[in-house]
Design a protein around this motif. Structure first.
Motif, PDB file in Angstrom:
ATOM      1  N   LEU A  55       7.535  -4.838  -6.156  1.00 38.95           N
ATOM      2  CA  LEU A  55       8.914  -4.774  -6.651  1.00 38.95           C
ATOM      3  C   LEU A  55       9.238  -3.367  -7.132  1.00 38.95           C
ATOM      4  O   LEU A  55      10.349  -2.873  -6.937  1.00 38.95           O
ATOM      5  CB  LEU A  55       9.111  -5.804  -7.773  1.00 38.95           C
ATOM      6  CG  LEU A  55       8.810  -7.257  -7.377  1.00 38.95           C
ATOM      7  CD1 LEU A  55       8.989  -8.193  -8.565  1.00 38.95           C
ATOM      8  CD2 LEU A  55       9.701  -7.692  -6.205  1.00 38.95           C
ATOM      9  N   VAL A  56       8.249  -2.732  -7.749  1.00 39.08           N
ATOM     10  CA  VAL A  56       8.431  -1.346  -8.191  1.00 39.08           C
ATOM     11  C   VAL A  56       8.737  -0.467  -6.975  1.00 39.08           C
ATOM     12  O   VAL A  56       9.611   0.398  -7.002  1.00 39.08           O
ATOM     13  CB  VAL A  56       7.163  -0.838  -8.919  1.00 39.08           C
ATOM     14  CG1 VAL A  56       7.315   0.615  -9.343  1.00 39.08           C
ATOM     15  CG2 VAL A  56       6.830  -1.732 -10.116  1.00 39.08           C
ATOM     16  N   ALA A  85      -0.764  -6.547 -11.407  1.00 41.47           N
ATOM     17  CA  ALA A  85      -0.041  -5.266 -11.319  1.00 41.47           C
ATOM     18  C   ALA A  85       0.135  -4.850  -9.859  1.00 41.47           C
ATOM     19  O   ALA A  85       1.186  -4.332  -9.459  1.00 41.47           O
ATOM     20  CB  ALA A  85      -0.785  -4.183 -12.102  1.00 41.47           C
ATOM     21  N   PHE A  86      -0.901  -5.095  -9.055  1.00 37.77           N
ATOM     22  CA  PHE A  86      -0.867  -4.809  -7.615  1.00 37.77           C
ATOM     23  C   PHE A  86       0.249  -5.626  -6.946  1.00 37.77           C
ATOM     24  O   PHE A  86       1.043  -5.104  -6.157  1.00 37.77           O
ATOM     25  CB  PHE A  86      -2.235  -5.176  -7.048  1.00 37.77           C
ATOM     26  CG  PHE A  86      -2.419  -5.071  -5.556  1.00 37.77           C
ATOM     27  CD1 PHE A  86      -2.494  -3.841  -4.930  1.00 37.77           C
ATOM     28  CD2 PHE A  86      -2.567  -6.227  -4.784  1.00 37.77           C
ATOM     29  CE1 PHE A  86      -2.712  -3.754  -3.549  1.00 37.77           C
ATOM     30  CE2 PHE A  86      -2.783  -6.147  -3.418  1.00 37.77           C
ATOM     31  CZ  PHE A  86      -2.853  -4.901  -2.794  1.00 37.77           C
ATOM     32  N   TYR A 142       0.793  -1.236   0.000  1.00 43.80           N
ATOM     33  CA  TYR A 142       0.000   0.000   0.000  1.00 43.80           C
ATOM     34  C   TYR A 142       0.823   1.282   0.000  1.00 43.80           C
ATOM     35  O   TYR A 142       0.678   2.120   0.866  1.00 43.80           O
ATOM     36  CB  TYR A 142      -1.004  -0.022   1.155  1.00 43.80           C
ATOM     37  CG  TYR A 142      -1.929  -1.217   1.035  1.00 43.80           C
ATOM     38  CD1 TYR A 142      -3.034  -1.185   0.191  1.00 43.80           C
ATOM     39  CD2 TYR A 142      -1.644  -2.406   1.700  1.00 43.80           C
ATOM     40  CE1 TYR A 142      -3.845  -2.293   0.037  1.00 43.80           C
ATOM     41  CE2 TYR A 142      -2.452  -3.521   1.555  1.00 43.80           C
ATOM     42  CZ  TYR A 142      -3.555  -3.467   0.715  1.00 43.80           C
ATOM     43  OH  TYR A 142      -4.351  -4.560   0.550  1.00 43.80           O
ATOM     44  N   ASP A 143       1.678   1.446  -1.022  1.00 45.07           N
ATOM     45  CA  ASP A 143       2.208   2.783  -1.271  1.00 45.07           C
ATOM     46  C   ASP A 143       1.130   3.508  -2.079  1.00 45.07           C
ATOM     47  O   ASP A 143       0.012   2.985  -2.230  1.00 45.07           O
ATOM     48  CB  ASP A 143       3.577   2.711  -1.983  1.00 45.07           C
ATOM     49  CG  ASP A 143       3.493   2.082  -3.374  1.00 45.07           C
ATOM     50  OD1 ASP A 143       2.392   1.621  -3.774  1.00 45.07           O
ATOM     51  OD2 ASP A 143       4.517   2.038  -4.061  1.00 45.07           O
ATOM     52  N   ASN A 186      12.243  -1.066  -5.772  1.00 52.54           N
ATOM     53  CA  ASN A 186      13.183  -0.384  -6.671  1.00 52.54           C
ATOM     54  C   ASN A 186      13.312   1.088  -6.282  1.00 52.54           C
ATOM     55  O   ASN A 186      14.413   1.622  -6.185  1.00 52.54           O
ATOM     56  CB  ASN A 186      12.713  -0.486  -8.130  1.00 52.54           C
ATOM     57  CG  ASN A 186      12.922  -1.889  -8.690  1.00 52.54           C
ATOM     58  OD1 ASN A 186      13.570  -2.725  -8.060  1.00 52.54           O
ATOM     59  ND2 ASN A 186      12.363  -2.141  -9.867  1.00 52.54           N
ATOM     60  N   ARG A 187      12.195   1.718  -6.022  1.00 50.39           N
ATOM     61  CA  ARG A 187      12.217   3.151  -5.714  1.00 50.39           C
ATOM     62  C   ARG A 187      12.749   3.417  -4.309  1.00 50.39           C
ATOM     63  O   ARG A 187      13.611   4.247  -4.112  1.00 50.39           O
ATOM     64  CB  ARG A 187      10.796   3.722  -5.861  1.00 50.39           C
ATOM     65  CG  ARG A 187      10.732   5.249  -5.667  1.00 50.39           C
ATOM     66  CD  ARG A 187       9.306   5.763  -5.721  1.00 50.39           C
ATOM     67  NE  ARG A 187       8.469   5.164  -4.697  1.00 50.39           N
ATOM     68  CZ  ARG A 187       7.455   4.361  -4.934  1.00 50.39           C
ATOM     69  NH1 ARG A 187       7.115   4.052  -6.164  1.00 50.39           N
ATOM     70  NH2 ARG A 187       6.762   3.856  -3.935  1.00 50.39           N
ATOM     71  N   GLU A 188      12.225   2.666  -3.333  1.00 53.68           N
ATOM     72  CA  GLU A 188      12.540   3.025  -1.942  1.00 53.68           C
ATOM     73  C   GLU A 188      13.850   2.443  -1.435  1.00 53.68           C
ATOM     74  O   GLU A 188      14.423   2.962  -0.484  1.00 53.68           O
ATOM     75  CB  GLU A 188      11.382   2.599  -1.017  1.00 53.68           C
ATOM     76  CG  GLU A 188      10.128   3.395  -1.293  1.00 53.68           C
ATOM     77  CD  GLU A 188       9.023   3.160  -0.270  1.00 53.68           C
ATOM     78  OE1 GLU A 188       9.303   2.628   0.819  1.00 53.68           O
ATOM     79  OE2 GLU A 188       7.874   3.517  -0.579  1.00 53.68           O
ATOM     80  N   LEU A 189      14.275   1.340  -2.048  1.00 57.84           N
ATOM     81  CA  LEU A 189      15.501   0.706  -1.549  1.00 57.84           C
ATOM     82  C   LEU A 189      16.587   0.651  -2.627  1.00 57.84           C
ATOM     83  O   LEU A 189      17.568  -0.082  -2.489  1.00 57.84           O
ATOM     84  CB  LEU A 189      15.201  -0.700  -1.016  1.00 57.84           C
ATOM     85  CG  LEU A 189      14.221  -0.776   0.171  1.00 57.84           C
ATOM     86  CD1 LEU A 189      13.956  -2.223   0.547  1.00 57.84           C
ATOM     87  CD2 LEU A 189      14.754  -0.001   1.375  1.00 57.84           C
ATOM     88  N   GLY A 190      16.397   1.418  -3.688  1.00 60.14           N
ATOM     89  CA  GLY A 190      17.393   1.429  -4.755  1.00 60.14           C
ATOM     90  C   GLY A 190      17.645   0.050  -5.334  1.00 60.14           C
ATOM     91  O   GLY A 190      18.786  -0.313  -5.620  1.00 60.14           O
TER      92      GLY A 190
END
Ligand code: AVJ
Length: 326
Positions: free
Chosen positions: A225-226, A219-220, A38-39, A229-233
């Motif tokens: 993983l998306v 997609a949910f 839930y981002d 990728n963003r939050e943990l590089g």
């Protein structure tokens, strides 16, 4: 939430996310907790899920509430004034059906949404105060899984706690029992809990609800993983993982997994961690428990509630149960 400043990105990293991911990917089999879904994008995808033709849960529970909200409020209040608590900030129309019924009964209602997200609480407050006359929103910022710390109600006033939407379905039976007992510990005799749970039904219907034609649930699931990728590089290729929904009859739960399509590696820069995946290896991302009729009532009783009433739909797909604190 604890955060630390990472020199590399200059961005705030949540310690809660970092430690959950570190633990989950070190486990065998690999797993990630469902709250990570839930981002912002994940919350929007979940909203879309609730409108899918295959995802019967939301619409079925809504129809039960639309039909019985008045009776639910009457049973909970037994003639006394109610205060309504909701576990999770509800801006959803299902909550509004109950609040409107309560406002009809007693004209003004204090509504206490409980959530760990301040922005979710503020959004709920704005919408509900604008849309339902008579509702005063008092947001409570806390993690309800640790228990409820609420101010005392006035004498002759009762609390009604809402825990709807099959949210309890994410907890295994042991944790669900613990959660219900903690909620009970925050209540007085006469208060009550309205619990919405999904019921066991034909496999094909359950599976379709978690593997829809349009691919929104896929997609949910991949959005996890998306997010990493963003939050943990991290450098996950979301398309390198297949969405899998499985009915585990022995555990009475739908499981969601992300299955690595090839042998591959992922690097999580901010965790200084490299993770290997065999072809076909899965990350277990969610359990969604389904109850047998009567099982919910038993769980309520076990936690110190008397099962006061239950409502279901014509097909018996979903149940909303009222437990009274004894
Ligand atoms: C929000 C936990 C009730 O289990 O049905 C929906 C989440 N996961 N589709 C559920 C979910 C995939 C949902 N709950």
């Amino acid at each position: 939430m604890t955060t630390s400043l990472t020199p590399a990105a200059g961005e705030l990293i949540s310690e809660k996310v970092a430690s959950a991911v570190r633990r989950g990917l070190a486990s065998l089999p690999k797993r990630l907790p469902p709250w990570l879904f839930y981002d912002e994008a994940g919350s929007q995808l979940f909203e879309q899920i609730t409108e899918l033709p295959e995802y019967y849960l939301t619409r079925t529970e809504r129809s039960i509430l639309a039909t019985h909200a008045g009776a639910m409020i009457t049973r909970a209040s037994e003639g006394e004034r109610l205060r309504v608590v909701e576990l999770g900030a509800g801006s959803a129309d299902k909550t509004r059906l109950l609040l409107a019924a309560a406002a009809e009964w007693q004209r003004t209602v204090l509504y206490e949404p409980v959530d760990v997200s301040w922005s979710a609480l503020e959004a709920a407050r704005a919408r509900i105060e604008r849309e339902i006359p008579g509702i005063v929103v008092a947001p409570r910022l806390m993690d309800y899984t640790h228990g409820l710390e609420l101010e005392q109600t006035d004498p002759g006033e009762r609390r009604l706690v809402l825990y709807i939407g099959s949210s309890i379905g994410n907890f295994d039976p042991e944790d669900a029992a613990l959660l219900l007992s903690r909620v009970r510990a925050g209540l007085k005799p006469g208060d009550s809990l309205l619990l919405g749970v999904d019921l066991v039904k034909e496999d094909s219907i359950l599976l379709a609800a978690y593997d829809d034609e349009a691919g929104v649930t896929a997609a949910f699931n991949r959005n996890l993983l998306v997010r990493l990728n963003r939050e943990l590089g991290a450098d996950f290729d979301p398309d390198g993982f297949a969405h899998r929904a499985v009915w585990n009859a022995a555990e009475s739960r739908i499981e969601m997994h992300l299955e690595s399509l090839t042998q591959q590696q992922a690097l999580l820069t901010e965790l200084d961690l490299r993770v290997n995946f065999a072809a076909g290896e899965r990350i277990h991302t969610e359990n969604s428990y389904k109850y047998q009729p009567g099982q919910v009532e038993a769980a309520l009783t076990e936690a110190g509630f008397a099962a006061a009433a239950s409502w279901t739909d014509a097909q018996g797909w979903f149940a909303v149960c009222l437990g009274r604190a004894e």
